[in-house]
Motif scaffolding. Structure first.
Motif, short mmCIF file in Angstrom:
data_model
loop_
_atom_site.label_atom_id
_atom_site.label_comp_id
_atom_site.label_asym_id
_atom_site.label_seq_id
_atom_site.Cartn_x
_atom_site.Cartn_y
_atom_site.Cartn_z
N GLY A 4 0.82 -1.20 0.00
CA GLY A 4 0.00 0.00 0.00
C GLY A 4 0.86 1.25 0.00
O GLY A 4 2.08 1.19 0.03
N MET A 5 0.21 2.38 -0.01
CA MET A 5 0.93 3.66 0.00
C MET A 5 0.84 4.38 1.34
O MET A 5 1.51 5.38 1.55
CB MET A 5 0.43 4.57 -1.12
CG MET A 5 0.78 4.05 -2.52
SD MET A 5 2.54 3.71 -2.77
CE MET A 5 3.27 5.33 -2.58
N ASP A 6 0.00 3.87 2.25
CA ASP A 6 -0.10 4.47 3.59
C ASP A 6 1.19 4.23 4.36
O ASP A 6 1.98 3.35 4.02
CB ASP A 6 -1.28 3.88 4.36
CG ASP A 6 -2.62 4.24 3.74
OD1 ASP A 6 -2.70 5.28 3.07
OD2 ASP A 6 -3.57 3.48 3.94
N GLY A 7 1.38 4.98 5.43
CA GLY A 7 2.54 4.80 6.29
C GLY A 7 2.53 3.42 6.94
O GLY A 7 1.48 2.84 7.20
N SER A 8 3.70 2.88 7.20
CA SER A 8 3.85 1.53 7.74
C SER A 8 3.40 1.43 9.18
O SER A 8 3.62 2.33 9.98
CB SER A 8 5.30 1.08 7.64
OG SER A 8 5.45 -0.18 8.23
N LEU A 9 2.79 0.28 9.53
CA LEU A 9 2.44 -0.03 10.91
C LEU A 9 3.55 -0.82 11.58
O LEU A 9 3.52 -1.06 12.78
CB LEU A 9 1.14 -0.87 10.96
CG LEU A 9 -0.11 -0.20 10.40
CD1 LEU A 9 -1.28 -1.18 10.43
CD2 LEU A 9 -0.44 1.05 11.19
N ALA A 10 4.53 -1.25 10.79
CA ALA A 10 5.65 -2.06 11.29
C ALA A 10 6.95 -1.49 10.73
O ALA A 10 7.61 -2.12 9.91
CB ALA A 10 5.46 -3.51 10.87
N PRO A 11 7.34 -0.26 11.13
CA PRO A 11 8.50 0.38 10.54
C PRO A 11 9.81 -0.39 10.79
O PRO A 11 9.94 -1.10 11.78
CB PRO A 11 8.54 1.76 11.20
CG PRO A 11 7.73 1.63 12.42
CD PRO A 11 6.73 0.55 12.18
N SER A 12 10.75 -0.22 9.87
CA SER A 12 12.04 -0.89 9.94
C SER A 12 13.16 0.13 10.11
O SER A 12 13.14 1.18 9.48
CB SER A 12 12.28 -1.67 8.65
OG SER A 12 13.61 -2.13 8.60
N ALA A 13 14.16 -0.21 10.90
CA ALA A 13 15.33 0.64 11.06
C ALA A 13 16.24 0.53 9.84
O ALA A 13 17.12 1.35 9.65
CB ALA A 13 16.10 0.24 12.32
N GLU A 14 16.02 -0.47 8.99
CA GLU A 14 16.84 -0.71 7.81
C GLU A 14 16.47 0.17 6.62
O GLU A 14 17.25 0.27 5.68
CB GLU A 14 16.69 -2.17 7.36
CG GLU A 14 17.24 -3.17 8.33
CD GLU A 14 18.73 -3.33 8.18
OE1 GLU A 14 19.22 -3.43 7.04
OE2 GLU A 14 19.39 -3.35 9.22
N ALA A 15 15.30 0.75 6.63
CA ALA A 15 14.79 1.47 5.46
C ALA A 15 15.67 2.65 5.09
O ALA A 15 16.16 3.37 5.94
CB ALA A 15 13.37 1.95 5.72
N SER A 16 15.84 2.83 3.77
CA SER A 16 16.66 3.93 3.26
C SER A 16 15.82 5.13 2.85
O SER A 16 16.34 6.10 2.35
CB SER A 16 17.47 3.43 2.07
OG SER A 16 16.61 2.92 1.08
N GLY A 17 14.51 5.06 3.04
CA GLY A 17 13.63 6.16 2.65
C GLY A 17 12.27 5.97 3.30
O GLY A 17 12.13 5.19 4.24
N PRO A 18 11.26 6.66 2.80
CA PRO A 18 9.91 6.53 3.36
C PRO A 18 9.42 5.08 3.30
O PRO A 18 9.67 4.38 2.32
CB PRO A 18 9.06 7.42 2.46
CG PRO A 18 10.01 8.33 1.77
CD PRO A 18 11.30 7.59 1.67
N GLN A 19 8.75 4.66 4.36
CA GLN A 19 8.23 3.30 4.45
C GLN A 19 6.72 3.31 4.26
O GLN A 19 6.05 4.24 4.68
CB GLN A 19 8.57 2.70 5.80
CG GLN A 19 10.05 2.59 6.04
CD GLN A 19 10.35 2.05 7.41
OE1 GLN A 19 9.91 0.98 7.76
NE2 GLN A 19 11.11 2.82 8.19
#
Length: 100
Positions: A4-19
């Motif tokens: 989906g395009m909504d913000g993540s409910l399970a964010p990651s510290a690994e992400a290099s940009g918007p999740q």
């Protein structure tokens, strides 16, 4: 897997940009979904070119990452186990098709 395009409910510290929000069901890998959800909550983010990473938790000390590339309507890539101590190894591969 649903991306989906909504913000993540399970964010990651690994992400290099918007999740963004993802929902994933992979027998043997994901936990049973919570009531009202079709699968386990996950996070996804784009990386270079048409590549994406989808990540979900395996518990407090590990996670699974699907690292793939979209070509036309096909998504394919590798399944990785990633431990909180920094070690990782490839579990296998995956493939899928984009719904329109």
């Amino acid at each position: 897997m649903t991306l989906g395009m909504d913000g993540s409910l399970a964010p990651s510290a690994e992400a290099s940009g918007p999740q963004h929000l993802a929902t994933i069901t992979m027998p043997g890998y994901t936990r049973a979904p919570h009531r009202g959800r079709g699968g386990q909550a996950a996070s996804w983010w784009p990386v270079a070119g048409d590549s994406v990473v989808v990540e979900f938790s395996q518990g407090p000390r590990s996670r699974i990452q699907l690292r793939g590339q979209l070509q036309g309507t096909s998504l394919h890539g590798d399944i990785w186990f990633v431990s909180s101590d920094g070690s990782s190894f490839q579990l296998g591969t995956f493939s899928g098709a984009k719904n329109r």
